[in-house]
Structure formats: structure tokens, C-alpha cells
Motif scaffolding. Structure first.
Motif, PDB file in Angstrom:
ATOM      1  N   ASP A  86       0.854  -1.180   0.000  1.00 54.61           N
ATOM      2  CA  ASP A  86       0.000   0.000   0.000  1.00 54.61           C
ATOM      3  C   ASP A  86       0.893   1.234   0.000  1.00 54.61           C
ATOM      4  N   GLU A  87       0.450   2.280  -0.686  1.00 54.02           N
ATOM      5  CA  GLU A  87       1.160   3.562  -0.632  1.00 54.02           C
ATOM      6  C   GLU A  87       0.203   4.615  -0.088  1.00 54.02           C
ATOM      7  N   ILE A  88       0.578   5.201   1.029  1.00 58.38           N
ATOM      8  CA  ILE A  88      -0.264   6.179   1.716  1.00 58.38           C
ATOM      9  C   ILE A  88       0.487   7.501   1.771  1.00 58.38           C
ATOM     10  N   THR A  89      -0.148   8.553   1.313  1.00 55.94           N
ATOM     11  CA  THR A  89       0.441   9.888   1.334  1.00 55.94           C
ATOM     12  C   THR A  89      -0.314  10.747   2.336  1.00 55.94           C
ATOM     13  N   VAL A  90       0.435  11.446   3.191  1.00 57.28           N
ATOM     14  CA  VAL A  90      -0.167  12.283   4.232  1.00 57.28           C
ATOM     15  C   VAL A  90       0.398  13.691   4.105  1.00 57.28           C
ATOM     16  N   TRP A  91      -0.484  14.680   4.001  1.00 59.90           N
ATOM     17  CA  TRP A  91      -0.063  16.071   3.892  1.00 59.90           C
ATOM     18  C   TRP A  91      -0.045  16.736   5.271  1.00 59.90           C
ATOM     19  N   ARG A  92       0.939  17.598   5.494  1.00 63.43           N
ATOM     20  CA  ARG A  92       1.041  18.293   6.779  1.00 63.43           C
ATOM     21  C   ARG A  92      -0.198  19.136   7.060  1.00 63.43           C
ATOM     22  N   GLU A  93      -0.728  19.732   6.016  1.00 57.08           N
ATOM     23  CA  GLU A  93      -1.889  20.598   6.209  1.00 57.08           C
ATOM     24  C   GLU A  93      -3.181  19.809   6.386  1.00 57.08           C
ATOM     25  N   GLY A  94      -3.076  18.493   6.324  1.00 57.16           N
ATOM     26  CA  GLY A  94      -4.248  17.651   6.523  1.00 57.16           C
ATOM     27  C   GLY A  94      -4.602  16.876   5.276  1.00 57.16           C
ATOM     28  N   GLY A  95      -5.199  15.723   5.473  1.00 55.89           N
ATOM     29  CA  GLY A  95      -5.629  14.895   4.360  1.00 55.89           C
ATOM     30  C   GLY A  95      -4.643  13.787   4.054  1.00 55.89           C
ATOM     31  N   ALA A  96      -5.170  12.699   3.540  1.00 50.74           N
ATOM     32  CA  ALA A  96      -4.346  11.546   3.179  1.00 50.74           C
ATOM     33  C   ALA A  96      -4.936  10.889   1.937  1.00 50.74           C
ATOM     34  N   ARG A  97      -4.074  10.201   1.204  1.00 51.87           N
ATOM     35  CA  ARG A  97      -4.490   9.466   0.014  1.00 51.87           C
ATOM     36  C   ARG A  97      -3.928   8.057   0.106  1.00 51.87           C
ATOM     37  N   VAL A  98      -4.752   7.071  -0.232  1.00 56.25           N
ATOM     38  CA  VAL A  98      -4.342   5.671  -0.132  1.00 56.25           C
ATOM     39  C   VAL A  98      -4.404   5.019  -1.503  1.00 56.25           C
ATOM     40  N   PRO A 114      -4.530 -14.274   2.193  1.00 53.02           N
ATOM     41  CA  PRO A 114      -5.852 -14.600   1.638  1.00 53.02           C
ATOM     42  C   PRO A 114      -6.366 -13.492   0.728  1.00 53.02           C
ATOM     43  N   GLU A 115      -7.124 -13.880  -0.266  1.00 51.71           N
ATOM     44  CA  GLU A 115      -7.576 -12.956  -1.305  1.00 51.71           C
ATOM     45  C   GLU A 115      -8.192 -11.658  -0.777  1.00 51.71           C
ATOM     46  N   PRO A 116      -9.118 -11.668   0.186  1.00 54.21           N
ATOM     47  CA  PRO A 116      -9.704 -10.386   0.606  1.00 54.21           C
ATOM     48  C   PRO A 116      -8.676  -9.414   1.175  1.00 54.21           C
ATOM     49  N   ALA A 117      -7.671  -9.953   1.892  1.00 54.13           N
ATOM     50  CA  ALA A 117      -6.702  -9.079   2.554  1.00 54.13           C
ATOM     51  C   ALA A 117      -5.639  -8.546   1.601  1.00 54.13           C
ATOM     52  N   ARG A 118      -5.446  -9.205   0.466  1.00 53.30           N
ATOM     53  CA  ARG A 118      -4.404  -8.762  -0.467  1.00 53.30           C
ATOM     54  C   ARG A 118      -4.585  -7.307  -0.861  1.00 53.30           C
ATOM     55  N   PHE A 119      -5.825  -6.911  -1.085  1.00 52.37           N
ATOM     56  CA  PHE A 119      -6.103  -5.555  -1.553  1.00 52.37           C
ATOM     57  C   PHE A 119      -6.770  -4.702  -0.472  1.00 52.37           C
ATOM     58  N   HIS A 120      -6.722  -5.170   0.765  1.00 52.96           N
ATOM     59  CA  HIS A 120      -7.278  -4.399   1.876  1.00 52.96           C
ATOM     60  C   HIS A 120      -6.156  -3.575   2.488  1.00 52.96           C
ATOM     61  N   VAL A 121      -6.382  -2.286   2.680  1.00 51.25           N
ATOM     62  CA  VAL A 121      -5.327  -1.419   3.200  1.00 51.25           C
ATOM     63  C   VAL A 121      -4.903  -1.891   4.590  1.00 51.25           C
ATOM     64  N   CYS A 122      -3.596  -1.890   4.827  1.00 50.52           N
ATOM     65  CA  CYS A 122      -3.057  -2.421   6.083  1.00 50.52           C
ATOM     66  C   CYS A 122      -3.373  -1.542   7.292  1.00 50.52           C
ATOM     67  N   LEU A 123      -3.342  -0.245   7.088  1.00 48.43           N
ATOM     68  CA  LEU A 123      -3.512   0.689   8.199  1.00 48.43           C
ATOM     69  C   LEU A 123      -4.923   1.251   8.212  1.00 48.43           C
ATOM     70  N   GLY A 124      -5.519   1.299   9.397  1.00 45.41           N
ATOM     71  CA  GLY A 124      -6.825   1.906   9.531  1.00 45.41           C
ATOM     72  C   GLY A 124      -6.725   3.423   9.527  1.00 45.41           C
ATOM     73  N   PRO A 125      -7.824   4.119   9.237  1.00 49.48           N
ATOM     74  CA  PRO A 125      -7.798   5.587   9.209  1.00 49.48           C
ATOM     75  C   PRO A 125      -7.306   6.194  10.518  1.00 49.48           C
ATOM     76  N   GLU A 126      -7.597   5.514  11.625  1.00 51.52           N
ATOM     77  CA  GLU A 126      -7.195   6.041  12.934  1.00 51.52           C
ATOM     78  C   GLU A 126      -5.708   5.835  13.216  1.00 51.52           C
ATOM     79  N   GLU A 127      -5.015   5.059  12.374  1.00 48.48           N
ATOM     80  CA  GLU A 127      -3.594   4.783  12.602  1.00 48.48           C
ATOM     81  C   GLU A 127      -2.674   5.632  11.738  1.00 48.48           C
ATOM     82  N   ILE A 128      -3.189   6.158  10.646  1.00 52.41           N
ATOM     83  CA  ILE A 128      -2.326   6.830   9.673  1.00 52.41           C
ATOM     84  C   ILE A 128      -1.695   8.095  10.251  1.00 52.41           C
ATOM     85  N   LEU A 129      -2.491   8.947  10.864  1.00 52.93           N
ATOM     86  CA  LEU A 129      -1.935  10.196  11.396  1.00 52.93           C
ATOM     87  C   LEU A 129      -0.977   9.964  12.566  1.00 52.93           C
ATOM     88  N   PRO A 130      -1.262   9.046  13.512  1.00 51.14           N
ATOM     89  CA  PRO A 130      -0.263   8.775  14.553  1.00 51.14           C
ATOM     90  C   PRO A 130       1.068   8.274  14.002  1.00 51.14           C
TER      91      PRO A 130
END
Length: 394
Positions: A173-185, A207-223
């Protein structure tokens, strides 16, 4: 501050303990979450001292990693060039792994890497021993976008141990986080995972469902992004951070300077993250699309390489196309005009070394080995992540 003697508690590690250990010591002293460990400054260290230090840690598994005197510095990352041994448990195995890591500074790939980057022949390799984090998710974080130097966090993440990300074994997964706020997955195809086993790491299918499921939850990205920014604040420059999550807790496994220029390469798109539409190639000539990983353009004949037995086929100016690379492939980066891999992400070792060597790279290009024809002339655009067909020189 350093401690006299051959075995140094990680929290007390200084420059003589190598770049990786010294940086982790800074994080520890700042109260950041770093696995406990110690540094063996020389492979001739008394074995009893190593065993005593090991007994003060929790029972294994352990991570044994190089911490070379020239490693993880501002001039060169040595990404993947020195040894790491994961998942050892027995003290005798730990001692053997320490000797293996210490000797890796003299390996041919490490010497070739130093020569390419014009580094001195500094081969002293202290060794870092740490409690292994049994990660359920892990990866790499850059506090600046390495494609264009943008002031945003870029995270690569996958299931299991972070070795899958750094080695390029999966498309993370590639997750981009901007300092001013907002993220893209951007979801990656995380086909396999690596986990600690009784006799070392074990790779298994996801397993197939997890292959394309983002690893990090929304509540984990900013921390996680906040930990990256804290590392940058402590060291005063953009950082390349390895991280892991175990039982809901983040751990920091590495923090080193980003070693590649944080600006577009000559001739690349002005914004490698959002290239303008007119710069995109003609769809009829487009052969492969992947992750834009090292900017610039290169033109040359495709050279399909499926194993180390085919290394001799690569000639100067070839476009190296392979499934993935490991450190043994680094000498090919010295002669290739560009690199295309079927797996891997922006922050994998292959992508980092390509940027250090100033050659274009496209990673995570699914199907490249089947879609590209050996000997065909192509243009690799490392800023757009494309491989297009072109005419051979007459």
C-alpha cells in the motif's frame, strides 16, 4: 555518549556503534518506541559478554542487523547492502549471525556499492541485536516524497514483517499524508507475508480479501505520520523510517537520512506525483505501468533477467527487467540504464538504490516479464512510472 567495552546497551550507543544504532539510541533517549537491544562493536567480542547481554533481553526471537560506520548516513543509505538476520532464538545462532553481519562489509556487493558512490573503503561493521517485533503490519515511511521532494509523508505498508516491503517482495500500500491535513491511499497487491517462525521467518500467501485491503486503519495513519515528523524534528532533516505494528502498538526500527536528492531529475515531470496529462505517453506504445520510483528517462534494449544465473546477459545501457531484486543484484544497477521490477514499492531497497545511482526505475510493474520482449527498445520514464515501445537505433 558511548560505553567503554565491546557490548554497548542500545540506549547508550554513539557514533562508534554505527549509524543505525546511534540513530535508534537518539530515538530511545527521546522516549520514542524502539525495541530494546545492544550493540556488538567488534566480532571478536568475548562471547560471554554477548550471552550476558542477551540474557538481559526478553527471550527471542531476535533481529540481528548491521550498523556499519558508513551505513544509514547522509551520504549513503547502504540500503540492503549489509546483512540482516531475522528470527534467531538460540544464543549460538545469535553469535553466528553477529559474525555474518560483521563480515558483510567486505562482501562484493558492498564494495561495488561504495565504489559506485565514491565512498571510502570503510568496512567496520558493528552489529545491532534487538528483540524482534512480531509485526502484524510493517513498512517504511519517508518524511518527504522522494520523487519530487514534496513536504508530505509517504508510507509503504504490508502485512507481517517489514522485510516484505524493504526487499520489494510485494507491491505495498502507498499512503500519502499532507502536513496541512488529508491523506491518500493507493492499495497494493500484497500477495505474501513474512512472519516469525520457530526456525526463522516463514513466508505465506495472503488470503484474497486481505491482499487488496489497506493495512492501516484511518485512525492509525496520522499517529504513524506524527512519529515520522518527530524523527525529522529530532535529526533536523528528512528521514527514512522503518516501522512496525504489533498488538496495536507502533515501533520504530530505523531512522536515517533520505540520501537521494529531493528535487526532480532533469527532464522529469515537474510534479512526479501529479504529472500533467500532455506528458503521458501514447497509449498505443504504452507497454507497462508501475510505481514511479526514480525520476528521469532512459532508452535502451530490454534485458529480461529471471535469476542470478542470467546476470552475465546484462550489458551497459540495457533496461533491466526482473520480478524483484535483492542486494546481490546491486552490481547490475551499475551498468543498467534503467530498472523495471514486477513487485516492490517506492520505498523498497531497489528503488532507493536506483535513486542513489541516478537511474530511472519503475517498480510494481505487474506482468513486466511477460509483456516486455527481450531485446525490444523501450523508454522507461521513472517519473511517470511507464515503459513505452520505441524504435531501435539504426
Amino acid at each position: 555518549m558511548t560505553t567503554a567495552g565491546r557490548v554497548v546497551p542500545l540506549a547508550q550507543a554513539g557514533p562508534d556503534c554505527g549509524g543505525k544504532a546511534a540513530a535508534l539510541a537518539v530515538l530511545l533517549r527521546a522516549g520514542l518506541p524502539v525495541p530494546d537491544g545492544f550493540v556488538v562493536t567488534d566480532p571478536s567480542t568475548d562471547e560471554a559478554a554477548v550471552r550476558a547481554a542477551l540474557a538481559r533481553l526478553r527471550p527471542g526471537p531476535y533481529a540481528i542487523r548491521s550498523s556499519g560506520l558508513g551505513e544509514d548516513g547522509a551520504a549513503a543509505s547502504f540500503a540492503g547492502q549489509l546483512e540482516t538476520v531475522l528470527g534467531v532464538r538460540d544464543p549460538d545462532e545469535v553469535l553466528a549471525a553477529i559474525r555474518r553481519c560483521a563480515a558483510s562489509g567486505d562482501a562484493p556487493r558492498a564494495r561495488a556499492y561504495r565504489e559506485r558512490l565514491g565512498l571510502g573503503d570503510r568496512t567496520a561493521v558493528p552489529v545491532l541485536v534487538q528483540e524482534l517485533v512480531a509485526a502484524d503490519r510493517a513498512g517504511v515511511l519517508f518524511t518527504r516524497d522522494p520523487r519530487d521532494g514534496g513536504d508530505r509523508i509517504v508510507i509503504n505498508a504490508a502485512w507481517g514483517l517489514g522485510e516484505s516491503v524493504v526487499s520489494g517482495a510485494v507491491v505495498p500500500d502507498e499512503i500519502t499524508v499532507w502536513r496541512e491535513g488529508g491523506a491518500r491511499v493507493a492499495f497494493g497487491d500484497k500477495r505474501t507475508r513474512l512472519d516469525p517462525g520457530p526456525d526463522g521467518p516463514i513466508r505465506s500467501d495472503v488470503p484474497e480479501p486481505a491482499r487488496f485491503h489497506v493495512c492501516l486503519g484511518p485512525e492509525e495513519i496520522l499517529p504513524l505520520a506524527a512519529l515520522g515528523w518527530r524523527c525529522e524534528e529530532l535529526f533536523g532533516r528528512p528521514q527514512d523510517v522503518e516501522w512496525a505494528v504489533c498488538d496495536g502498538r507502533f515501533w520504530l526500527l530505523q531512522s536515517r537520512p533520505i540520501t537521494t536528492p529531493l528535487a526532480p531529475a532533469p527532464g522529469s515531470a515537474p510534479d512526479a506525483v501529479r504529472p500533467s496529462a500532455p506528458e503521458r505517453p501514447d497509449p498505443e506504445s504504452l507497454l507497462v505501468v508501475g510505481v514511479a520510483s526514480s525520476p528521469g528517462q532512459a532508452r535502451g534494449p530490454v534485458r529480461l533477467v529471471r535469476s542470478v544465473d542470467e546476470f552475465s546477459r546484462v550489458r551497459p545501457g540495457d533496461v533491466l527487467v526482473c520480478r524483484t531484486t535483492d542486494p546481490a543484484w546491486t552490481p547490475l544497477f551499475r551498468v543498467a540504464a534503467a530498472v523495471v521490477t514486477e513487485t516492490g514499492g517506492l520505498l523498497s531497497h531497489a528503488a532507493i538504490v536506483a535513486r542513489e545511482y541516478r537511474i530511472p526505475a519503475v517498480v510494481g510493474a505487474t506482468g513486466a516479464l511477460s509483456r516486455l520482449i527481450d531485446g525490444a527498445y523501450v523508454v522507461v520514464d521513472g517519473a511517470l512510472g511507464t515503459v513505452t515501445l520505441t524504435r531501435s537505433p539504426s
